[in-house]
Design a protein around this motif. Structure first.
Motif, PDB file in Angstrom:
ATOM      1  N   LEU A 150       0.935  -1.538  -0.026  1.00  0.00           N
ATOM      2  CA  LEU A 150       0.170   0.281   0.320  1.00  0.00           C
ATOM      3  C   LEU A 150       0.880   0.946  -0.153  1.00  0.00           C
ATOM      4  O   LEU A 150       0.285   2.680  -0.014  1.00  0.00           O
ATOM      5  CB  LEU A 150      -0.813   0.264   1.111  1.00  0.00           C
ATOM      6  CG  LEU A 150      -2.283  -0.866   0.904  1.00  0.00           C
ATOM      7  CD1 LEU A 150      -2.798  -1.243   2.332  1.00  0.00           C
ATOM      8  CD2 LEU A 150      -2.985  -0.450  -0.532  1.00  0.00           C
ATOM      9  N   GLN A 151       2.203   1.211   0.732  1.00  0.00           N
ATOM     10  CA  GLN A 151       2.740   2.287   0.936  1.00  0.00           C
ATOM     11  C   GLN A 151       3.673   2.655  -0.703  1.00  0.00           C
ATOM     12  O   GLN A 151       3.437   3.576  -0.941  1.00  0.00           O
ATOM     13  CB  GLN A 151       3.995   1.928   1.970  1.00  0.00           C
ATOM     14  CG  GLN A 151       4.902   3.399   1.730  1.00  0.00           C
ATOM     15  CD  GLN A 151       5.358   4.111   2.232  1.00  0.00           C
ATOM     16  OE1 GLN A 151       3.805   4.262   2.409  1.00  0.00           O
ATOM     17  NE2 GLN A 151       5.794   5.457   2.254  1.00  0.00           N
ATOM     18  N   ALA A 152       3.566   1.401  -1.076  1.00  0.00           N
ATOM     19  CA  ALA A 152       4.711   1.858  -2.193  1.00  0.00           C
ATOM     20  C   ALA A 152       2.871   2.081  -4.021  1.00  0.00           C
ATOM     21  O   ALA A 152       3.663   2.965  -4.292  1.00  0.00           O
ATOM     22  CB  ALA A 152       4.967   0.209  -3.070  1.00  0.00           C
ATOM     23  N   ALA A 153       2.318   1.547  -3.623  1.00  0.00           N
ATOM     24  CA  ALA A 153       1.119   2.637  -4.212  1.00  0.00           C
ATOM     25  C   ALA A 153       0.648   4.238  -3.783  1.00  0.00           C
ATOM     26  O   ALA A 153       0.685   4.242  -5.732  1.00  0.00           O
ATOM     27  CB  ALA A 153      -0.243   1.868  -4.596  1.00  0.00           C
ATOM     28  N   CYS A 154       1.153   4.795  -2.780  1.00  0.00           N
ATOM     29  CA  CYS A 154       0.528   5.099  -2.679  1.00  0.00           C
ATOM     30  C   CYS A 154       2.135   6.768  -3.240  1.00  0.00           C
ATOM     31  O   CYS A 154       1.902   7.922  -3.450  1.00  0.00           O
ATOM     32  CB  CYS A 154       1.397   6.229  -0.794  1.00  0.00           C
ATOM     33  SG  CYS A 154       0.643   7.519  -0.591  1.00  0.00           S
ATOM     34  N   GLY A 155       3.269   5.580  -3.054  1.00  0.00           N
ATOM     35  CA  GLY A 155       4.291   6.547  -3.652  1.00  0.00           C
ATOM     36  C   GLY A 155       4.416   6.639  -5.141  1.00  0.00           C
ATOM     37  O   GLY A 155       4.558   7.816  -5.685  1.00  0.00           O
ATOM     38  N   VAL A 156       3.121   5.580  -6.090  1.00  0.00           N
ATOM     39  CA  VAL A 156       2.848   5.937  -7.622  1.00  0.00           C
ATOM     40  C   VAL A 156       2.743   7.619  -7.543  1.00  0.00           C
ATOM     41  O   VAL A 156       2.358   8.187  -8.267  1.00  0.00           O
ATOM     42  CB  VAL A 156       2.792   4.650  -7.677  1.00  0.00           C
ATOM     43  CG1 VAL A 156       2.369   4.755  -8.910  1.00  0.00           C
ATOM     44  CG2 VAL A 156       3.642   3.362  -7.655  1.00  0.00           C
ATOM     45  N   CYS A 157       1.724   7.333  -6.780  1.00  0.00           N
ATOM     46  CA  CYS A 157       0.359   8.721  -6.876  1.00  0.00           C
ATOM     47  C   CYS A 157       1.440  10.011  -6.552  1.00  0.00           C
ATOM     48  O   CYS A 157       0.982  10.593  -7.577  1.00  0.00           O
ATOM     49  CB  CYS A 157      -0.338   8.419  -5.506  1.00  0.00           C
ATOM     50  SG  CYS A 157      -1.289   7.675  -6.069  1.00  0.00           S
ATOM     51  N   LEU A 158       2.376  10.096  -6.305  1.00  0.00           N
ATOM     52  CA  LEU A 158       3.791  10.936  -5.367  1.00  0.00           C
ATOM     53  C   LEU A 158       3.670  11.184  -7.193  1.00  0.00           C
ATOM     54  O   LEU A 158       4.573  12.270  -6.971  1.00  0.00           O
ATOM     55  CB  LEU A 158       4.363  10.880  -4.609  1.00  0.00           C
ATOM     56  CG  LEU A 158       3.603  10.919  -3.033  1.00  0.00           C
ATOM     57  CD1 LEU A 158       4.876  11.072  -2.076  1.00  0.00           C
ATOM     58  CD2 LEU A 158       3.929  12.968  -3.647  1.00  0.00           C
ATOM     59  N   LEU A 159       4.641  10.148  -8.045  1.00  0.00           N
ATOM     60  CA  LEU A 159       5.205   9.956  -8.685  1.00  0.00           C
ATOM     61  C   LEU A 159       4.708  10.669  -9.977  1.00  0.00           C
ATOM     62  O   LEU A 159       5.124  11.487 -11.118  1.00  0.00           O
ATOM     63  CB  LEU A 159       5.916   9.084  -9.316  1.00  0.00           C
ATOM     64  CG  LEU A 159       6.765   8.511  -8.981  1.00  0.00           C
ATOM     65  CD1 LEU A 159       6.992   6.731  -9.116  1.00  0.00           C
ATOM     66  CD2 LEU A 159       8.195   9.598  -8.691  1.00  0.00           C
ATOM     67  N   PHE A 160       2.902  10.458 -10.035  1.00  0.00           N
ATOM     68  CA  PHE A 160       2.205  11.448 -11.355  1.00  0.00           C
ATOM     69  C   PHE A 160       1.115  12.432 -10.410  1.00  0.00           C
ATOM     70  O   PHE A 160       0.048  11.245 -10.725  1.00  0.00           O
ATOM     71  CB  PHE A 160       1.563   9.883 -12.185  1.00  0.00           C
ATOM     72  CG  PHE A 160       2.916   9.421 -12.514  1.00  0.00           C
ATOM     73  CD1 PHE A 160       3.870   9.565 -13.428  1.00  0.00           C
ATOM     74  CD2 PHE A 160       2.721   7.769 -12.209  1.00  0.00           C
ATOM     75  CE1 PHE A 160       4.617   8.400 -14.316  1.00  0.00           C
ATOM     76  CE2 PHE A 160       4.394   6.755 -12.366  1.00  0.00           C
ATOM     77  CZ  PHE A 160       5.179   7.321 -14.049  1.00  0.00           C
ATOM     78  N   PRO A 161       1.141  12.903 -10.026  1.00  0.00           N
ATOM     79  CA  PRO A 161       0.323  13.689  -9.668  1.00  0.00           C
ATOM     80  C   PRO A 161      -1.036  13.943 -10.652  1.00  0.00           C
ATOM     81  O   PRO A 161      -1.808  14.354  -9.845  1.00  0.00           O
ATOM     82  CB  PRO A 161       0.416  14.942  -8.539  1.00  0.00           C
ATOM     83  CG  PRO A 161       1.855  14.835  -9.154  1.00  0.00           C
ATOM     84  CD  PRO A 161       2.765  13.637  -9.782  1.00  0.00           C
ATOM     85  N   LYS A 162      -0.316  14.740 -11.959  1.00  0.00           N
ATOM     86  CA  LYS A 162      -1.004  15.393 -12.409  1.00  0.00           C
ATOM     87  C   LYS A 162      -2.080  14.326 -13.274  1.00  0.00           C
ATOM     88  O   LYS A 162      -2.941  14.843 -13.265  1.00  0.00           O
ATOM     89  CB  LYS A 162      -0.330  16.191 -13.280  1.00  0.00           C
ATOM     90  CG  LYS A 162       0.661  17.353 -12.849  1.00  0.00           C
ATOM     91  CD  LYS A 162       1.483  17.753 -13.467  1.00  0.00           C
ATOM     92  CE  LYS A 162       2.029  19.474 -13.648  1.00  0.00           C
ATOM     93  NZ  LYS A 162       2.964  20.319 -14.518  1.00  0.00           N
TER      94      LYS A 162
END
Length: 233
Positions: free
Chosen positions: A144-156
């Motif tokens: 789940l933490q990795a999924a949250c990090g993916v969201c930070l990579l592609f915020p737009k």
């Protein structure tokens, strides 16, 4: 008699310790010690389990590399004192962070696969110890933490409304996942298999090694992301 605009505050007096030369030296030594403890624990586990002697021997090897080394280094490289594995630029740190965290997930999945295969061959039941139950919880939290990090990579692309808030959640959940992994590793040292291989004072040494990086990581994240109140006079 002139009246001072700033009143004396014992709290402010205590905060001056941050400017004292001993404070940054101790912080730097603690970060260096955390790197050394993480690497030492991983090497000791590698020597202890003798990988290749059995199917199960690959499980602690993969998990120690995943959580004790890759995950710890992926967090410590953001410390103010620096890390031997990072660039000076923030983008470089993020790139290395993702490389280490991706490698951590691959090693964790491999370690889990070896554990399941070993249990199946030996026809032993699964999830019968606190270590195994905590391990499943840790793997779920890490995913789940990795999924949250993916969201930070592609915020737009994902239309994230508040990136700073998501970054705070990412750091907080990352700390929780790392502490869960430390607890899981500690629980492994209380299993019959580990206590049969390591005894006496050496066992206590193994117990302390993963705890020290956890304290440094916890201090790093709380100091970096907890909101700081400004002193008012």
């Amino acid at each position: 008699m002139m009246r001072s605009d700033v009143e004396y505050s014992p709290v402010g007096e205590g905060l001056r310790m941050r400017e004292f030369w001993l404070y940054p030296c101790l912080r730097r030594l603690s970060v260096v010690g955390a790197h050394g403890a993480a690497l030492s624990f991983t090497i000791l586990i590698s020597c202890l389990v003798r990988p290749g002697t059995s199917l199960f021997s690959w499980h602690p090897l993969c998990m120690s590399f995943a959580f004790c080394l890759c995950m710890a280094e992926g967090i410590l490289l953001f410390s103010a004192e620096g890390s031997p594995l990072c660039f000076k630029s923030h983008k470089g740190k993020i790139r290395i962070h993702w490389i280490l965290q991706t490698l951590m997930l691959l090693l964790a999945a491999t370690g889990l696969g070896f554990m399941v295969a070993s249990k199946s061959v030996s026809q032993l039941p699964h999830l019968t110890s606190w270590h195994s139950i905590l391990g499943v919880i840790t793997l779920a939290a890490t995913t789940l933490q990795a999924a949250c990090g993916v969201c930070l990579l592609f915020p737009k692309v994902l239309r994230i409304a508040s990136v700073p808030r998501l970054r705070l959640y990412h750091a907080t959940c990352g700390l929780l996942a790392y502490l869960l992994s430390t607890i899981t590793i500690t629980a492994a040292m209380f299993t019959d298999l580990f206590q049969a291989a390591v005894k006496g004072a050496t066992w206590y040494g193994f117990l302390l090694l993963p705890l020290f990086p956890a304290l440094v990581v916890m201090n790093q994240i709380t100091n970096s992301f907890l909101p700081k109140k400004k002193l008012t006079t």
